[in-house]
Design a protein around this motif. Structure first.
Motif, short mmCIF file in Angstrom:
data_model
loop_
_atom_site.label_atom_id
_atom_site.label_comp_id
_atom_site.label_asym_id
_atom_site.label_seq_id
_atom_site.Cartn_x
_atom_site.Cartn_y
_atom_site.Cartn_z
N ALA A 223 -1.30 -15.60 9.48
CA ALA A 223 -1.09 -16.72 8.08
C ALA A 223 -1.25 -17.85 8.52
O ALA A 223 -2.18 -18.81 8.25
CB ALA A 223 -0.38 -15.77 7.67
N PHE A 224 -0.37 -18.31 9.84
CA PHE A 224 -0.68 -18.99 10.07
C PHE A 224 -1.54 -20.28 10.95
O PHE A 224 -1.84 -21.34 10.35
CB PHE A 224 0.84 -20.49 10.73
N LEU A 225 -1.94 -18.90 11.71
CA LEU A 225 -3.47 -19.92 12.35
C LEU A 225 -4.59 -19.66 12.03
O LEU A 225 -5.10 -20.84 11.51
CB LEU A 225 -3.39 -18.41 13.65
N LEU A 234 -0.74 -29.22 10.18
CA LEU A 234 0.50 -27.64 10.77
C LEU A 234 1.36 -28.25 9.33
O LEU A 234 1.69 -26.93 9.32
CB LEU A 234 1.13 -29.09 11.32
N VAL A 235 0.93 -29.35 8.23
CA VAL A 235 1.58 -29.03 7.33
C VAL A 235 1.48 -28.56 6.23
O VAL A 235 2.19 -27.26 5.37
CB VAL A 235 2.38 -30.74 6.70
N ALA A 236 0.67 -28.44 5.85
CA ALA A 236 -0.32 -28.05 4.72
C ALA A 236 -0.56 -26.42 4.97
O ALA A 236 -0.97 -25.68 4.14
CB ALA A 236 -1.81 -28.19 4.84
N SER A 237 -0.86 -25.63 6.26
CA SER A 237 -0.93 -24.58 6.49
C SER A 237 0.91 -23.57 6.50
O SER A 237 0.81 -22.69 6.58
CB SER A 237 -1.08 -25.02 8.64
N GLY A 238 1.74 -24.49 6.57
CA GLY A 238 3.08 -23.78 6.29
C GLY A 238 3.61 -23.82 5.33
O GLY A 238 4.66 -22.98 4.02
N LEU A 239 2.84 -24.64 4.15
CA LEU A 239 3.59 -24.56 2.71
C LEU A 239 3.24 -23.14 2.04
O LEU A 239 3.94 -22.74 1.43
CB LEU A 239 2.55 -25.78 1.84
N PRO A 240 2.01 -22.78 2.23
CA PRO A 240 1.24 -21.09 1.95
C PRO A 240 2.78 -20.44 2.79
O PRO A 240 3.12 -19.58 1.43
CB PRO A 240 0.56 -21.27 2.32
N ILE A 241 3.20 -20.30 3.29
CA ILE A 241 4.29 -19.47 4.34
C ILE A 241 5.32 -19.69 2.85
O ILE A 241 6.14 -18.25 3.03
CB ILE A 241 3.99 -19.63 5.75
N LEU A 362 6.48 -28.90 -3.31
CA LEU A 362 6.16 -29.12 -2.26
C LEU A 362 5.21 -29.98 -2.25
O LEU A 362 5.27 -30.60 -1.16
CB LEU A 362 5.78 -27.75 -1.57
N LEU A 363 4.12 -29.82 -3.09
CA LEU A 363 3.31 -31.17 -2.50
C LEU A 363 3.77 -32.28 -2.92
O LEU A 363 3.62 -33.39 -2.38
CB LEU A 363 1.93 -30.55 -3.04
N GLY A 364 4.39 -32.65 -4.19
CA GLY A 364 4.70 -33.76 -4.15
C GLY A 364 6.13 -33.96 -3.16
O GLY A 364 6.17 -35.13 -2.80
N LEU A 365 7.07 -33.48 -2.85
CA LEU A 365 7.98 -33.83 -1.69
C LEU A 365 7.56 -34.28 -0.41
O LEU A 365 6.97 -35.39 -0.33
CB LEU A 365 8.86 -32.06 -1.53
N PHE A 371 -0.94 -33.37 4.18
CA PHE A 371 -2.15 -32.51 5.33
C PHE A 371 -1.95 -33.70 6.30
O PHE A 371 -3.13 -33.72 7.33
CB PHE A 371 -3.95 -32.93 4.38
N ALA A 372 -0.69 -34.11 6.75
CA ALA A 372 -0.33 -35.00 8.00
C ALA A 372 -0.10 -33.39 9.26
O ALA A 372 -0.47 -32.49 9.38
CB ALA A 372 0.87 -35.14 7.65
#
Length: 814
Positions: A223-225, A234-241, A362-365, A371-372
């Motif tokens: 899922a991360f990939l 990398l940051v955005a990919s971890g948020l849904p997880i 999490l987007l606020g944090l 999206f870094a």
């Protein structure tokens, strides 16, 4: 709804720490309660109100001092002497004795139901001797005694295979504890050390309940990939997880807490993990994707509100659809299935709430760094050496325009392909898990195979009749030969003749003879009479094993025959035992499946009418669902039941509740993709007022389909791949049902997402033209409006839809 969700999303973004802290506190609280109060999970399946359960109640009433054969924690230990030797030889006999002594010493008073407990050689002699003695006292022929003695034997004819059985007082869990299992394993090693093969099985010695964490790790890694290739960050990919793990964690811990009050099957939490992870990641992915597009034109907090108000509206509808589909499993009236459905629905509900609040939090944090960590060359990110990035036409755009060119061919290919895959449905076989269907290599399967080898397959599928003859009819013509024989004997001996007692005993013998005469019954014998001599137990041994369709046919024939016996003798007869209970559950599930399928398809059409204000779109969606779920069934049957290409090591009948559960889950997920993809099309249609833009040669309907598909295809493709990866990863779980279910769900998502939602649905919309969005005015007026597209947020600028090259566009009148 859109405005409410907009407020929730924006508030969560602005109060991120409050939201995060709240969910963490909830997680820790539920974890503490669950770890302190949870009880062991069970491997048992039961249904109330079935004929076999009613017969079990009758058994308990008539034989109060005997254990319930359905809920007893029974254990069967099977021995096989080395090649060329027998269990009767002094050395092997002594080795088996050491195992029996170790069991007796280690388990102590927890051993119950000891009628067959002991060295198989000694028990065999005792039981056969009792049969001959009892039948002699009844004046029955020696031939009958020999036949029945053969059935109760614990030693095979060649003397190489024998077994002992007993039950363990395991309390409410119905399974042995780890300490008791260790004692049994150590005891078996006593005989193994002497070269005797020893295996164990039984309802109390099922495969140990274990959840392999590797499945979740693999699913999350894939899922991360996929998220990385979707967002390039990398940051955005971890948020849904993160959101999915928190949501599923709370849901599964709540399920464990529920075990303190309700007995739950061991597959319940695993199913919830599987479904919760898949939808949790996907739902957060949809909100995050919309946030990325909205923040290009709005401040971050407003973009978060708009993302939750638009994509979040679709998430709510999709989540409610999945929840309703799972909760609707209760219509089958099957307790364990209802529990599975409701608790899986609870997990989905929690993931929806977490998605709508924690994702914007999490987007606020993260703020500007959401999206870094951009990965060059991924998801449209330019390579560092490139000064300029030229946008390329997306695969989604190419695909939908290709479907537009040949919509009839696309529909035909999908129908033929999925229809062909659905053909194996006609030989679907269903059964509940048993030792005889366990994975090859497990001690449970090895024990069942040894039993079948030594005593015939039917030894693994015994059926038990309970006869209540307290009111047997002394004047019954069917009982007359038996009653007259007893009257003649009493007269010859000069003893008093009791017609009612004679009728009672005669009904037992008449029942045995009636059943034993059936061609598919290997043996039927009287195995016990209660203290008042008003009820009896009759053991029926079929020729075939528990997974054989012939055994199911025998069960139906026995039910019909017992009704005839009841009418003829004026008695009550019930059929019970673990085999009968399992077959009843299978039949109940098979009968409930068409009803449930009608409910979910009807529900799909009604809900989609409400969402899309269209008649044809829901009908196409419903018919497409039938195709995808049929193909998923077919592929599952080919591999897991028929053993196609030998890929599955232990093919066999599908678990009885897998089909109905697959229908519910696949339906919910199918509607997810329908909503997320078609909502974009509907959104374009509403914003355009049903008029062509004039920038292309497409008409208004074609523009809505092509532009909406182009916007939604990438994220829907990513979501589908994530779901498939999560489900397929669970094939590595030890529980057989989870293996099959993971494969079936993965196949279902594959067929539905790519064949139905991304091919058949747009092709049908192209052919239907303006009929796609048609709805009778009277129906449009009376139906409530669900603002899934976020029309209430219409004061915001119209989305900028991707352009098509006019030169490439087909010449179609606007």
């Amino acid at each position: 709804m859109a405005r409410v969700l907009y407020t929730v999303g924006r508030w969560s973004f602005l109060h991120a720490w409050w939201v995060l802290s709240t969910w963490v506190v909830i997680l820790l609280t539920v974890a503490g309660l669950a770890l302190g109060l949870h009880k062991p999970l069970s491997s048992q399946f039961s249904v109330s109100g079935t004929p076999s359960i009613n017969a079990t109640k009758m058994l308990v009433e008539q034989f109060p001092n005997q254990e319930n054969p359905v809920t007893a924690s029974s254990v069967t230990v099977v021995f096989e002497a080395p090649e060329g030797h027998t269990l009767s030889e002094p050395e092997t006999h002594a080795a088996v004795d050491r195992t029996i002594d170790a069991l007796r010493t280690g388990l102590g008073d927890s051993i119950t139901d000891t009628q067959r407990f002991g060295n198989p050689v000694d028990v065999d002699q005792r039981l056969t001797g009792q049969i001959h003695s009892m039948y002699g006292s009844f004046g029955l022929p020696e031939e009958t005694a020999n036949e029945d003695a053969q059935t109760v034997r614990t030693l095979s004819d060649d003397g190489r295979i024998g077994y002992t059985s007993f039950s363990i007082d395991a309390g409410d869990s119905m399974v042995v504890t780890k300490d008791q299992r260790a004692i049994i394993n150590d005891a078996m090693d006593q005989a193994r050390d002497a070269g005797v093969r020893v295996e164990a099985a039984g309802s109390g010695f099922g495969e140990e309940i274990a959840i392999e964490p590797m499945s979740e790790i693999i699913g999350l890694a894939v899922a991360f990939l996929v998220l990385l290739f979707t967002f390039g960050s990398l940051v955005a990919s971890g948020l849904p997880i993160i959101t999915a793990v928190i949501g599923v964690g709370i849901g599964v811990l709540a399920i464990l807490l529920t075990t303190a009050y309700v007995d739950l099957n061991n597959v319940t939490p695993t199913l919830s993990i599987m479904i919760g992870l898949a939808v949790g990641i996907d739902y957060s992915l949809f909100v995050l994707s919309r946030y990325r597009s909205e923040r290009e034109n709005h401040p971050d907090d407003v973009a978060a509100g708009l993302a939750v108000g638009t994509a979040g509206s679709a998430v709510v509808f999709a989540g409610v659809t999945v929840i309703v589909a799972l909760a609707a499993l209760s219509v089958a009236g099957i307790g364990f299935l209802t529990a599975m459905g409701l608790l899986a629905a609870l997990t989905v509900l929690i993931t929806v709430l977490v998605t709508l609040t924690l994702t914007p939090a999490l987007l606020g944090l993260c703020g500007k760094k959401a999206f870094a960590g951009k990965v060059p060359g991924v998801a449209g990110n330019p390579w560092r050496r490139c000064r300029r990035h030229t946008p390329r036409r997306t695969l989604g755009s190419l695909w939908v325009r290709g479907v537009h060119r040949v919509p009839g061919l696309a529909i035909g290919v999908v129908i033929l392909a999925l229809g062909a895959l659905s053909l194996p449905l006609f030989h679907l076989q269903m059964a509940l898990p048993s030792d005889a269907t366990a994975n090859h290599g497990t001690t449970q399967r090895e024990a069942a195979d040894l039993m079948a080898e030594g005593f015939g397959p039917g030894v693994n599928a015994p059926l038990l009749l309970v006869v209540d003859a307290a009111h047997a009819n002394p004047d019954s013509p069917a009982l007359a030969p038996y009653v007259n024989a007893q009257r003649a004997k009493a007269e010859s001996e000069g003893t008093e003749f009791d017609a009612q007692k004679a009728a009672t005993l005669s009904s037992f013998l008449y029942t045995v003879d009636s059943i034993d005469g059936m061609s598919t019954v290997k043996n039927a014998q009287l195995t016990g009479v209660n203290e008042g001599q008003t009820a009896a137990q009759i053991l029926i041994t079929p020729y075939t094993g528990p997974g054989d369709p012939a055994t199911v046919d025998l069960s139906d024939s026995l039910r019909a025959r017992t009704h005839e016996i009841e009418d003829a003798a004026g008695i009550r007869v019930g059929m019970t035992g673990l085999t009968a209970v399992q077959m009843d559950i299978t039949e109940e599930l098979a009968a409930a499946m068409p009803v449930y399928l009608s409910i979910v398809v009807g529900l799909a059409i009604v809900l989609l009418i409400l969402v899309f204000r269209s008649i044809t779109v829901p009908i196409v969606a419903g018919l497409g669902f039938l195709l995808s779920v049929g193909a998923a069934f077919g592929a599952t049957i080919l591999f897991w039941q028929d053993g196609l290409w030998g890929i599955v090591g232990t093919p066999g009948p599908l678990v009885s509740f897998m089909p109905i559960f697959l229908i519910g889950v696949t339906f919910g997920l199918a509607m997810d993709y329908q909503v997320f993809l078609v909502t974009r099309m509907r959104e374009h249609w509403i914003h355009s007022g049903g008029q062509a833009s004039g920038r292309t040669n497409y008409n208004a309907v074609e523009e809505s389909v092509i532009f909406g598909f182009t916007l939604g295809a990438r994220v829907v493709t990513a979501a589908a791949i994530i779901m498939i990866a999560v489900f397929v990863a669970f094939i590595g779980q030890p529980l057989p049902f989870i293996k099959v279910f993971g494969f079936a769900l993965g196949a279902g998502v594959l067929f539905d997402a790519f064949f139905i939602r991304m091919t058949l649905v747009p092709a049908a919309m192209f052919l239907l033209g303006r009929s796609t969005w048609w709805m009778p005015r009277w129906l449009d007026r009376i139906l409530p409006r669900l603002d899934v597209e976020g029309s209430a947020l219409g004061d915001d600028p119209e989305p900028e839809y991707p352009r098509l090259d006019d030169a490439d566009a087909p010449t179609v009148p606007a």
